[in-house]
Design an enzyme around this catalytic site. Structure first.
Site, PDB file in Angstrom:
ATOM      1  N   ASN A  54      -9.975   0.068  -0.695  1.00 54.73           N
ATOM      2  CA  ASN A  54      -8.515   0.118  -0.579  1.00 54.73           C
ATOM      3  C   ASN A  54      -7.909  -0.499  -1.851  1.00 54.73           C
ATOM      4  O   ASN A  54      -8.002  -1.701  -2.058  1.00 54.73           O
ATOM      5  CB  ASN A  54      -8.098  -0.663   0.671  1.00 54.73           C
ATOM      6  CG  ASN A  54      -6.595  -0.676   0.884  1.00 54.73           C
ATOM      7  OD1 ASN A  54      -5.832  -0.309  -0.003  1.00 54.73           O
ATOM      8  ND2 ASN A  54      -6.177  -1.117   2.060  1.00 54.73           N
ATOM      9  N   HIS A 100      -3.336   7.379   1.751  1.00 55.79           N
ATOM     10  CA  HIS A 100      -3.737   6.032   1.325  1.00 55.79           C
ATOM     11  C   HIS A 100      -5.137   5.769   1.864  1.00 55.79           C
ATOM     12  O   HIS A 100      -5.426   6.054   3.018  1.00 55.79           O
ATOM     13  CB  HIS A 100      -2.749   5.012   1.880  1.00 55.79           C
ATOM     14  CG  HIS A 100      -3.191   3.607   1.702  1.00 55.79           C
ATOM     15  ND1 HIS A 100      -3.627   3.119   0.489  1.00 55.79           N
ATOM     16  CD2 HIS A 100      -3.304   2.572   2.585  1.00 55.79           C
ATOM     17  CE1 HIS A 100      -3.963   1.850   0.623  1.00 55.79           C
ATOM     18  NE2 HIS A 100      -3.791   1.496   1.893  1.00 55.79           N
ATOM     19  N   CYS A 120       0.810  -1.229   0.000  1.00 50.13           N
ATOM     20  CA  CYS A 120       0.000   0.000   0.000  1.00 50.13           C
ATOM     21  C   CYS A 120       0.840   1.275   0.000  1.00 50.13           C
ATOM     22  O   CYS A 120       0.361   2.335  -0.382  1.00 50.13           O
ATOM     23  CB  CYS A 120      -0.955  -0.002   1.187  1.00 50.13           C
ATOM     24  SG  CYS A 120      -2.102  -1.378   1.125  1.00 50.13           S
TER      25      CYS A 120
HETATM   26  O1  UT7 Z   1      -3.896  -0.970   3.432  1.00 47.21           O
HETATM   27  C1  UT7 Z   1      -3.072  -1.436   4.417  1.00 47.21           C
HETATM   28  C2  UT7 Z   1      -3.492  -0.975   5.703  1.00 47.21           C
HETATM   29  N1  UT7 Z   1      -4.715  -1.610   6.119  1.00 47.21           N
HETATM   30  C3  UT7 Z   1      -5.431  -1.030   7.018  1.00 47.21           C
HETATM   31  O2  UT7 Z   1      -5.064   0.051   7.409  1.00 47.21           O
HETATM   32  C4  UT7 Z   1      -6.632  -1.728   7.606  1.00 47.21           C
HETATM   33  C5  UT7 Z   1      -6.667  -1.430   9.066  1.00 47.21           C
HETATM   34  N2  UT7 Z   1      -7.767  -2.055   9.793  1.00 47.21           N
HETATM   35  C6  UT7 Z   1      -9.058  -1.687   9.626  1.00 47.21           C
HETATM   36  O3  UT7 Z   1      -9.378  -0.871   8.772  1.00 47.21           O
HETATM   37  C7  UT7 Z   1     -10.085  -2.263  10.572  1.00 47.21           C
HETATM   38  O4  UT7 Z   1      -9.441  -2.914  11.630  1.00 47.21           O
HETATM   39  C8  UT7 Z   1     -11.058  -3.258   9.870  1.00 47.21           C
HETATM   40  C9  UT7 Z   1     -11.991  -2.505   8.963  1.00 47.21           C
HETATM   41  C10 UT7 Z   1     -10.277  -4.293   9.101  1.00 47.21           C
HETATM   42  C11 UT7 Z   1     -11.924  -3.974  10.915  1.00 47.21           C
HETATM   43  O5  UT7 Z   1     -12.633  -3.012  11.703  1.00 47.21           O
HETATM   44  P1  UT7 Z   1     -12.628  -3.141  13.298  1.00 47.21           P
HETATM   45  O6  UT7 Z   1     -13.481  -2.059  13.806  1.00 47.21           O
HETATM   46  O7  UT7 Z   1     -11.189  -3.176  13.743  1.00 47.21           O
HETATM   47  O8  UT7 Z   1     -13.357  -4.512  13.528  1.00 47.21           O
HETATM   48  P2  UT7 Z   1     -12.833  -5.816  14.262  1.00 47.21           P
HETATM   49  O9  UT7 Z   1     -11.761  -6.485  13.460  1.00 47.21           O
HETATM   50  O10 UT7 Z   1     -12.532  -5.484  15.670  1.00 47.21           O
HETATM   51  O11 UT7 Z   1     -14.123  -6.730  14.219  1.00 47.21           O
HETATM   52  C12 UT7 Z   1     -15.309  -6.373  14.948  1.00 47.21           C
HETATM   53  C13 UT7 Z   1     -16.345  -7.440  14.719  1.00 47.21           C
HETATM   54  C14 UT7 Z   1     -15.837  -8.857  14.920  1.00 47.21           C
HETATM   55  O12 UT7 Z   1     -16.885  -9.625  15.498  1.00 47.21           O
HETATM   56  P3  UT7 Z   1     -16.883  -9.948  17.076  1.00 47.21           P
HETATM   57  O13 UT7 Z   1     -15.609 -10.699  17.328  1.00 47.21           O
HETATM   58  O14 UT7 Z   1     -16.895  -8.593  17.751  1.00 47.21           O
HETATM   59  O15 UT7 Z   1     -18.121 -10.731  17.270  1.00 47.21           O
HETATM   60  C15 UT7 Z   1     -15.609  -9.346  13.506  1.00 47.21           C
HETATM   61  O16 UT7 Z   1     -15.727 -10.754  13.384  1.00 47.21           O
HETATM   62  O17 UT7 Z   1     -16.802  -7.367  13.372  1.00 47.21           O
HETATM   63  C16 UT7 Z   1     -16.727  -8.671  12.760  1.00 47.21           C
HETATM   64  N3  UT7 Z   1     -16.470  -8.519  11.343  1.00 47.21           N
HETATM   65  C17 UT7 Z   1     -17.440  -8.312  10.439  1.00 47.21           C
HETATM   66  N4  UT7 Z   1     -18.786  -8.227  10.557  1.00 47.21           N
HETATM   67  C18 UT7 Z   1     -19.493  -8.000   9.432  1.00 47.21           C
HETATM   68  C19 UT7 Z   1     -15.279  -8.500  10.712  1.00 47.21           C
HETATM   69  N5  UT7 Z   1     -15.454  -8.314   9.401  1.00 47.21           N
HETATM   70  C20 UT7 Z   1     -16.794  -8.183   9.206  1.00 47.21           C
HETATM   71  C21 UT7 Z   1     -17.599  -7.961   8.076  1.00 47.21           C
HETATM   72  N6  UT7 Z   1     -18.938  -7.875   8.229  1.00 47.21           N
HETATM   73  N7  UT7 Z   1     -17.082  -7.802   6.832  1.00 47.21           N
END
Ligand code: UT7
Length: 321
Positions: free
Chosen positions: A278, A248, A113
């Site tokens: 992204n 980004h 990225c």
């Molecule tokens: O380009 C390179 C750099 N990349 C980035 O900068 C990405 C950085 N990370 C992020 O943008 C975020 O961490 C994400 C968008 C990937 C995830 O968001 P989050 O607020 O950190 O969510 P999380 O991983 O803490 O997940 C929260 C909940 C989980 O469920 P439980 O364990 O709370 O029951 C996940 O299983 O959301 C669930 N979950 C989803 N639910 C619906 C994860 N993906 C999804 C989904 N739809 N697609």
């Protein structure tokens, strides 16, 4: 000394748009979750006849038209991608052949990225040595081809596309326009937080993207705000001097948190993540092209480009347009 000048920008997106609602029919997710957690509403996904090279070539052609220069004047092509058409040769050489500007130098860089920032710094450095007078710097990806379409934690986040800029070697008559300062960083200790679980030498497969999102998120905000500060300090500017930040586009919440940490007004941040998701190395030049073409970024503006990605790699570059 002011660095290379940016003469023009261009971008290209696959024809097909996939909405959050369409993804929700394939994996256990929802438009509400994706929009609230990331800001993404849709992404473009490459069709069978679209590859990283075809998107890169289209973006490069648009940048040449915008710059008003011929392909034959390009002596250097640096293409950032993590999704090359082939393991080798470099996708940049395919673009070179398609544009008909053989004879110069063309190669790829891999910094995921942050790839466009790495490519820009590489091209700027080579132009300063006199190796070429003009360069195309391209970020192009078809991340859809390395996504695990059953993994909802990654497949909803990415899209395909390409962006390109034409750079010209510093000549002293640019009126202060050009790349004013750049900082790049890498830290290989964080490999396992964001990587692809395949490759020619390890598994003889292409592999799929794997990410520990929350941890990447935390590192992104810390690293991006630190590198922005570094570039500002090195060049003698403060956040209030910036006309635009072109980050980004990984997650709208990362853009907000980074801007807030530095006291940068949110309206100065170019946000395209809602439309493109992204697109890895393509996201910064794509967003830059969008904001130039819609009239927001103008000649004379002070613009900060920044990105962070797998490796980890991260960097920022300050440009007087
Ligand atoms: O380009 C390179 C750099 N990349 C980035 O900068 C990405 C950085 N990370 C992020 O943008 C975020 O961490 C994400 C968008 C990937 C995830 O968001 P989050 O607020 O950190 O969510 P999380 O991983 O803490 O997940 C929260 C909940 C989980 O469920 P439980 O364990 O709370 O029951 C996940 O299983 O959301 C669930 N979950 C989803 N639910 C619906 C994860 N993906 C999804 C989904 N739809 N697609």
């Amino acid at each position: 000394m002011t660095g290379s000048r940016l003469l023009g920008t261009g971008s290209a997106l696959p024809r097909r748009i996939v909405t959050n609602a369409e993804l929700a029919t394939r994996v256990d997710t929802s438009d509400e979750w994706i929009t609230a957690r990331t800001g993404i509403r849709q992404r473009h996904i490459a069709g069978d006849d679209e590859t990283t090279a075809t998107l890169a070539t289209a973006a490069a052609r648009a940048a040449l038209v915008d710059a008003g220069v011929e392909a034959s004047s390009i002596g250097l092509i640096v293409l950032a991608t993590a999704t090359p058409d082939n393991t080798f040769p470099a996708t940049a050489t395919k673009v070179q052949a398609a544009l008909g500007c053989q004879g110069g130098v063309a190669f790829d860089v891999a910094a995921v990225c942050s790839g466009f920032l790495y490519a820009l710094a590489t091209a700027d450095s080579l132009l300063k040595t006199g190796m070429a007078r003009r360069a195309l710097v391209i970020g192009a990806e078809t991340f859809s081809r390395i996504l695990d379409w059953e993994d909802r934690t990654t497949c909803v986040l990415f899209g395909d596309g390409a962006g390109a800029v034409v750079l010209e070697a510093p000549s002293g008559d640019g009126g202060g326009a050009g790349i004013l300062g750049t900082k790049l960083h890498s830290d290989g200790d964080h490999h396992d937080l964001l990587y692809v679980d395949g490759g020619p030498s390890s598994t003889q497969t292409v592999g799929h993207v794997r990410m520990r999102g929350q941890e990447v998120f935390r590192h992104a905000v810390v690293n991006l705000s630190a590198v922005l500060k570094e570039v500002l300090e090195d060049t003698g500017f403060v956040p209030a001097d910036l006309d635009w930040v072109v980050p980004h586009q990984a997650n709208a919440r990362i853009l907000d948190a980074t801007a807030r940490k530095l006291g940068i007004a949110p309206e100065k941040v170019v946000v395209t993540v809602q439309d493109h998701a992204n697109t890895s190395a393509a996201s910064v030049p794509l967003a830059l092209d969008v904001a130039r073409k819609d009239g927001r970024i103008k000649a004379g503006d002070l613009v900060m480009l920044e990105a962070m990605g797998g490796g980890f790699t991260w960097g920022a570059s300050l440009i007087r347009m």
